[in-house]
Write a protein that holds these residues in place. Structure first.
Motif, PDB file in Angstrom:
ATOM      1  N   ALA A  49      47.132 -28.482 -82.464  1.00  0.00           N
ATOM      2  CA  ALA A  49      47.524 -28.304 -83.712  1.00  0.00           C
ATOM      3  C   ALA A  49      46.425 -27.981 -84.707  1.00  0.00           C
ATOM      4  O   ALA A  49      46.649 -27.093 -85.383  1.00  0.00           O
ATOM      5  CB  ALA A  49      48.078 -29.740 -84.365  1.00  0.00           C
ATOM      6  N   GLU A  50      45.307 -28.191 -84.453  1.00  0.00           N
ATOM      7  CA  GLU A  50      44.172 -27.999 -85.074  1.00  0.00           C
ATOM      8  C   GLU A  50      44.083 -26.263 -84.815  1.00  0.00           C
ATOM      9  O   GLU A  50      43.560 -25.549 -85.930  1.00  0.00           O
ATOM     10  CB  GLU A  50      42.695 -28.534 -84.786  1.00  0.00           C
ATOM     11  N   ALA A  51      44.314 -25.796 -83.591  1.00  0.00           N
ATOM     12  CA  ALA A  51      43.697 -24.382 -83.374  1.00  0.00           C
ATOM     13  C   ALA A  51      45.370 -23.654 -83.578  1.00  0.00           C
ATOM     14  O   ALA A  51      45.130 -22.447 -83.441  1.00  0.00           O
ATOM     15  CB  ALA A  51      43.714 -24.318 -81.804  1.00  0.00           C
ATOM     16  N   GLY A  52      46.377 -24.197 -83.988  1.00  0.00           N
ATOM     17  CA  GLY A  52      47.612 -23.540 -84.286  1.00  0.00           C
ATOM     18  C   GLY A  52      48.406 -22.964 -83.128  1.00  0.00           C
ATOM     19  O   GLY A  52      49.014 -21.874 -83.112  1.00  0.00           O
ATOM     20  N   VAL A  53      48.241 -23.708 -82.249  1.00  0.00           N
ATOM     21  CA  VAL A  53      48.853 -23.454 -80.807  1.00  0.00           C
ATOM     22  C   VAL A  53      50.141 -24.021 -80.711  1.00  0.00           C
ATOM     23  O   VAL A  53      50.219 -25.467 -81.094  1.00  0.00           O
ATOM     24  CB  VAL A  53      48.101 -23.869 -79.480  1.00  0.00           C
TER      25      VAL A  53
END
Length: 480
Positions: free
Chosen positions: A96-100
């Motif tokens: 989620a933090e990496a936008g995956v």
């Protein structure tokens, strides 16, 4: 994306992480690898079985990381997860933090349907706290009776990926979906779908009843023909109201009483349809008799009505509904009659692993010696005992959390005799059946409906049910 549209993804060179080996992870890894994706499988476990599975995948050129399911592999562009992995796992927080994006195996199957060049079969989807597997199998039986090429797939144990990518062509799929699977299936759009019921379950995974219900409600998103709900469970109708569906999609209720317009129900022992008829204000179509439903317990009749509603939404004729229900045979350990001994019926409903399922099971019989207990999974039993108290001849308790049921019985059914077996070994089942037989009178039903999970004593509910059936059959031989 509309219900019949097929999504296309260019997988060539795409870095995909598959979370979890097993019935969903391995087919997902293989399918993605075959399409040119650069696949890395991560798995928490590192046992002998996992190492054997890893070796098979590595031989294909797939990277496998055992014993480390928490770290996001570098360059990951998408995660495909096994349904049971909880949303708060570090891997997903990092994603989620990496936008995956995170998909489940159901989402992947939905995206890949039609990928083999054939027309994508529409999905008729079923979810709910209890009754999913029975309803989906009933639905498949009805569809088969209508001459349609179909299969019961999904959470029922048959991989959706295998169904959509295999050699067999289907006209329509009967799909069982769990709340876990729906959580990770953002673009799923069924032809029609049903939520059978809602009761607290898996709240440790979802975090709250609201989150659990919201994930169940995802099954209605984008439906094109019918959203089928349980008229006796207002929460299911609420989910229909909240869903964003295709224009023209209808809300269709099912009820054990006489149906109103746009409902299926029961009149004088007949299953009738007032939803898919020309003049639903004044007309009803006979579908089947209650005696065509096996077994004709109230909650199983509700399952049959839900299956019939989905089949009728797909255009199936009434005669096929009747024939499909007549042809259907329930799975083992679901209100399964084992034997009659000295005028007492012995019934195995080991699949009743929560209070909601057990409530339905207890409601099917008038006078019961109840065998219960196991792992409570955070459940409370006051409401269950209060509703069943008048039906109980006696109770035999076993398992790790039996005290919770005993306390509820003391509060709400103090006159009911209780045998408390202070043991959690598998041999306790034989003793439980012996105590139940002593409590029972001719005309009674000895009912294994544990209201709890089985893993404190048995590998799964199947093994628990088998132990019960074995004990009953052994007693039948000595009584003969």
């Amino acid at each position: 994306m509309g219900s019949q549209e097929v999504s296309t993804v260019d997988w060539q060179g795409k870095h995909v992480t598959v979370a979890g080996l097993g019935v969903s992870g391995i087919p997902a890894a293989r399918a993605l690898h075959e399409r040119g994706a650069l696949v890395t499988v991560v798995n928490d476990g590192d046992d002998e079985r996992a190492r054997a599975q890893a070796a098979e995948l590595e031989a294909l050129g797939i990277t496998v990381r055992l014993g480390d399911g928490a770290t996001l592999p570098p360059s990951t562009e998408l995660i495909v997860t096994a349904p049971g992995w909880q949303p708060d796992k570090p891997l997903f927080l990092a994603a989620a933090e990496a936008g995956v994006d995170i998909w489940g195996d159901v989402e992947l199957a939905w995206r890949l349907r039609g990928d083999n060049g054939r027309k994508a079969a529409p999905w008729l989807a079923v979810t709910g706290t209890n009754g999913k597997t029975t309803t989906v199998r009933m639905l498949a039986s009805i569809l088969e009776a209508a001459g349609l090429r179909t299969a019961a797939v999904g959470n029922i144990g048959v991989s959706l990926l295998d169904a959509v990518l295999g050699d067999q062509e289907y006209d329509v799929l009967a799909v069982e979906l769990s709340s876990y699977q729906l959580h990770w299936a953002p673009s799923l759009r069924a032809h029609s779908a049903a939520v059978l019921n809602l009761a607290p379950d898996h709240l440790d995974w979802h975090g709250s009843m609201e989150a659990y219900a919201a994930d169940k409600g995802r099954v209605y998103e984008g439906n094109t023909v019918a959203c089928v709900y349980n008229a006796a469970d207002p929460a299911t109708e609420d989910l229909v109201r909240e869903a964003d569906v295709e224009e023209g999609c209808r809300a269709i209720g099912f009820t054990l009483g006489a149906p109103g317009p746009s409902q299926l129900g029961v009149v004088d022992g007949i299953l009738v349809d007032r939803a898919f008829v020309k003049n639903r204000q004044k007309q009803a179509q006979e579908l089947a008799e209650v005696s065509d439903v096996n077994p004709p317990a109230p909650h199983n009749i509700a399952n049959a009505l839900a299956a019939a509603a989905l089949a009728r939404a797909f255009g199936v004729e009434p005669a096929a509904v009747r024939d499909g229900l007549r042809n259907f045979r329930p799975d083992a350990h679901r209100i399964e009659h084992v034997a009659d001994i000295d005028g007492v019926a012995y019934v195995d409903d080991s699949k009743a692993t929560n209070t909601h399922a057990t409530e339905a099971s207890l409601a099917a019989y008038d006078s019961i010696v109840w065998i219960a207990g196991g792992l409570a999974k955070g459940a409370t039993f006051d409401e269950l005992v209060t509703g069943a108290a008048k039906r109980l001849r006696g109770v035999v308790l076993m398992g790790a959390d039996r005290a919770l049921i005993h306390e509820a019985l003391t509060r709400h059914a103090p006159e009911v005799p209780v045998v408390d077996l202070d043991r959690t070994d598998t041999g306790a089942m034989s003793e439980a059946v012996e105590h139940a037989a002593r409590l029972a009178r001719p005309g009674d039903t000895v009912l294994l409906a544990p209201a709890c999970a089985s893993m404190d004593m048995f590998t799964n509910y199947n093994k628990r049910g088998e132990a019960f059936a074995d004990a009953v059959r052994a007693r039948a031989e000595t009584s003969a």
